[in-house]
Design an enzyme around this catalytic site. Sequence first.
Site, mmCIF file in Angstrom:
data_model
loop_
_atom_site.group_PDB
_atom_site.id
_atom_site.type_symbol
_atom_site.label_atom_id
_atom_site.label_comp_id
_atom_site.label_asym_id
_atom_site.label_seq_id
_atom_site.Cartn_x
_atom_site.Cartn_y
_atom_site.Cartn_z
ATOM 1 N N TRP A 167 34.870 39.431 41.440
ATOM 2 C CA TRP A 167 33.465 39.811 41.302
ATOM 3 C C TRP A 167 33.076 40.759 42.438
ATOM 4 O O TRP A 167 33.441 40.536 43.598
ATOM 5 C CB TRP A 167 32.605 38.540 41.332
ATOM 6 C CG TRP A 167 31.128 38.771 41.204
ATOM 7 C CD1 TRP A 167 30.490 39.667 40.396
ATOM 8 C CD2 TRP A 167 30.094 38.074 41.903
ATOM 9 N NE1 TRP A 167 29.133 39.565 40.539
ATOM 10 C CE2 TRP A 167 28.842 38.598 41.471
ATOM 11 C CE3 TRP A 167 30.088 37.048 42.854
ATOM 12 C CZ2 TRP A 167 27.626 38.135 41.951
ATOM 13 C CZ3 TRP A 167 28.867 36.583 43.327
ATOM 14 C CH2 TRP A 167 27.652 37.132 42.875
ATOM 15 N N ASP A 212 40.883 36.059 38.441
ATOM 16 C CA ASP A 212 39.654 35.876 37.675
ATOM 17 C C ASP A 212 38.876 37.187 37.623
ATOM 18 O O ASP A 212 38.512 37.740 38.659
ATOM 19 C CB ASP A 212 38.799 34.783 38.332
ATOM 20 C CG ASP A 212 37.510 34.520 37.569
ATOM 21 O OD1 ASP A 212 37.502 33.595 36.738
ATOM 22 O OD2 ASP A 212 36.517 35.244 37.802
ATOM 23 N N TYR A 233 32.369 42.710 35.033
ATOM 24 C CA TYR A 233 32.694 43.230 36.365
ATOM 25 C C TYR A 233 33.093 44.703 36.295
ATOM 26 O O TYR A 233 33.089 45.384 37.326
ATOM 27 C CB TYR A 233 33.842 42.454 37.007
ATOM 28 C CG TYR A 233 33.595 40.987 37.256
ATOM 29 C CD1 TYR A 233 32.332 40.419 37.089
ATOM 30 C CD2 TYR A 233 34.635 40.151 37.651
ATOM 31 C CE1 TYR A 233 32.133 39.060 37.318
ATOM 32 C CE2 TYR A 233 34.438 38.802 37.879
ATOM 33 C CZ TYR A 233 33.189 38.256 37.700
ATOM 34 O OH TYR A 233 33.000 36.913 37.909
ATOM 35 N N LYS A 279 35.923 37.138 30.892
ATOM 36 C CA LYS A 279 34.697 36.530 30.366
ATOM 37 C C LYS A 279 33.997 37.455 29.383
ATOM 38 O O LYS A 279 33.989 38.674 29.555
ATOM 39 C CB LYS A 279 33.733 36.207 31.518
ATOM 40 C CG LYS A 279 34.380 35.391 32.635
ATOM 41 C CD LYS A 279 33.444 35.175 33.807
ATOM 42 C CE LYS A 279 34.184 34.596 34.991
ATOM 43 N NZ LYS A 279 34.974 35.604 35.735
ATOM 44 N N HIS A 339 30.207 34.122 29.765
ATOM 45 C CA HIS A 339 29.838 34.374 31.158
ATOM 46 C C HIS A 339 28.563 33.640 31.582
ATOM 47 O O HIS A 339 28.410 33.264 32.755
ATOM 48 C CB HIS A 339 29.691 35.872 31.397
ATOM 49 C CG HIS A 339 29.938 36.279 32.813
ATOM 50 N ND1 HIS A 339 30.439 37.502 33.166
ATOM 51 C CD2 HIS A 339 29.768 35.614 33.989
ATOM 52 C CE1 HIS A 339 30.551 37.573 34.488
ATOM 53 N NE2 HIS A 339 30.150 36.446 35.016
ATOM 54 N N GLN A 386 32.732 27.408 34.829
ATOM 55 C CA GLN A 386 32.756 28.086 36.120
ATOM 56 C C GLN A 386 31.320 28.233 36.625
ATOM 57 O O GLN A 386 30.497 28.875 35.987
ATOM 58 C CB GLN A 386 33.422 29.458 35.971
ATOM 59 C CG GLN A 386 33.661 30.144 37.299
ATOM 60 C CD GLN A 386 34.378 31.472 37.143
ATOM 61 O OE1 GLN A 386 33.867 32.510 37.568
ATOM 62 N NE2 GLN A 386 35.555 31.463 36.534
ATOM 63 N N SER A 413 32.077 31.761 44.399
ATOM 64 C CA SER A 413 31.355 31.893 45.679
ATOM 65 C C SER A 413 31.524 30.654 46.561
ATOM 66 O O SER A 413 30.547 30.125 47.098
ATOM 67 C CB SER A 413 29.866 32.169 45.440
ATOM 68 O OG SER A 413 29.671 33.357 44.727
ATOM 69 N N PRO A 414 32.780 30.155 46.754
ATOM 70 C CA PRO A 414 32.969 28.970 47.605
ATOM 71 C C PRO A 414 32.595 29.218 49.061
ATOM 72 O O PRO A 414 32.416 28.268 49.821
ATOM 73 C CB PRO A 414 34.456 28.654 47.459
ATOM 74 C CG PRO A 414 35.087 29.970 47.098
ATOM 75 C CD PRO A 414 34.070 30.662 46.231
ATOM 76 N N LEU A 415 32.455 30.501 49.443
ATOM 77 C CA LEU A 415 32.012 30.850 50.803
ATOM 78 C C LEU A 415 30.564 31.323 50.789
ATOM 79 O O LEU A 415 30.099 31.952 51.743
ATOM 80 C CB LEU A 415 32.919 31.936 51.394
ATOM 81 C CG LEU A 415 34.425 31.680 51.309
ATOM 82 C CD1 LEU A 415 35.204 32.810 51.935
ATOM 83 C CD2 LEU A 415 34.794 30.345 51.940
ATOM 84 N N ARG A 430 42.761 37.958 55.079
ATOM 85 C CA ARG A 430 41.873 36.869 54.652
ATOM 86 C C ARG A 430 42.394 36.194 53.392
ATOM 87 O O ARG A 430 42.148 35.006 53.175
ATOM 88 C CB ARG A 430 40.459 37.406 54.432
ATOM 89 C CG ARG A 430 39.797 37.828 55.738
ATOM 90 C CD ARG A 430 38.301 37.564 55.735
ATOM 91 N NE ARG A 430 37.733 37.886 57.044
ATOM 92 C CZ ARG A 430 36.987 38.958 57.291
ATOM 93 N NH1 ARG A 430 36.715 39.813 56.317
ATOM 94 N NH2 ARG A 430 36.498 39.171 58.494
ATOM 95 N N GLU A 450 44.674 33.714 54.796
ATOM 96 C CA GLU A 450 43.888 32.669 55.463
ATOM 97 C C GLU A 450 43.275 31.718 54.429
ATOM 98 O O GLU A 450 43.332 30.488 54.575
ATOM 99 C CB GLU A 450 42.774 33.318 56.285
ATOM 100 C CG GLU A 450 41.794 32.335 56.925
ATOM 101 C CD GLU A 450 40.577 33.052 57.515
ATOM 102 O OE1 GLU A 450 39.465 32.524 57.348
ATOM 103 O OE2 GLU A 450 40.742 34.123 58.129
ATOM 104 N N ASN A 451 42.707 32.276 53.351
ATOM 105 C CA ASN A 451 42.030 31.459 52.340
ATOM 106 C C ASN A 451 42.986 30.542 51.595
ATOM 107 O O ASN A 451 42.561 29.528 51.026
ATOM 108 C CB ASN A 451 41.315 32.363 51.335
ATOM 109 C CG ASN A 451 40.120 33.085 51.930
ATOM 110 O OD1 ASN A 451 39.650 32.749 53.008
ATOM 111 N ND2 ASN A 451 39.625 34.095 51.221
#
Length: 273
Positions: free
Chosen positions: A24, A48, A53, A78, A111, A171, A198-200, A246, A249-250
């Site tokens: 996204w 995803d 998008y 989607k 969506h 989702q 958007s887990p962050l 990142r 890292e994620n």
Amino acid sequence: MTALSEHFTLANGVEIPKLGFGTWQIPDGDDAYDAVAAALAAGYRHIDTARGYGNEGSVGRAIADSGIPRDEIFITTKLPAEIKDYDGAVASFEESIAALGTDHVDLYLIHAPWPWSEMGADYAAGNAEVWRAMEEFYEAGRARTIGVSNFVVSDLEKLASASRLAPQANQIKFYIGSTQAEVTDYCQANGILVEGYSPLATGAILDNPEVKAIADRYGRTVAQLSIRYVLQKDVLPLPKTTTPSRMAENADVDFEISVDDMGVLDGLTDTAR
């Protein structure tokens, strides 16, 4: 086992990698291509995207050019939120398949339950129409699993009353301080996997001092703690980044948050402020 090699099992037995890579807000072209290529190189096998998008073509090219066998990559896309009729759903699915350069997708989602310009409006009849098309994609093997996005309990109940097949995933936005408990509990009680986008908190949580204090105790970053929290809720996180370091890292989230700390995190609100 690492987060990148573990799976959830959907209601129909299909395995879905426990950690996905979200695209996204990554523009079509080099940005999306390079990000997906880097994610695949880092070990992600769950990508995803969405027709809305505008980057399916770049995502598909990166997957094709990776050299990784198609059956080793789980692709989600989607149906645009604005499409609420059977014929529109069929046409849009064909556009997605062509753009992605594949003969099937692994998960196909509605969506949103309403067009973005009419959030909250009742489109139950339209959702039933497009779901009928999606059931056909599923039964033809062109979508290995089907589901929804941004649906609340009432949306799910309306769809259930008008359909033959239950969604296998929902989702929703999901992060520390915003876990949508009612719909999450409903889905988990009814065999519907919850995926958390958007887990962050689209980056807003990274400056939260309470979350950072807990992350520091584990010698982890706020991002790692946030993704691990989602996993421990039996929700599938879909972090997005265009930075290869990142991405690594994620995915480095093979640690356990204690019951007490999970309780503290559960009690936080306004973490994205």
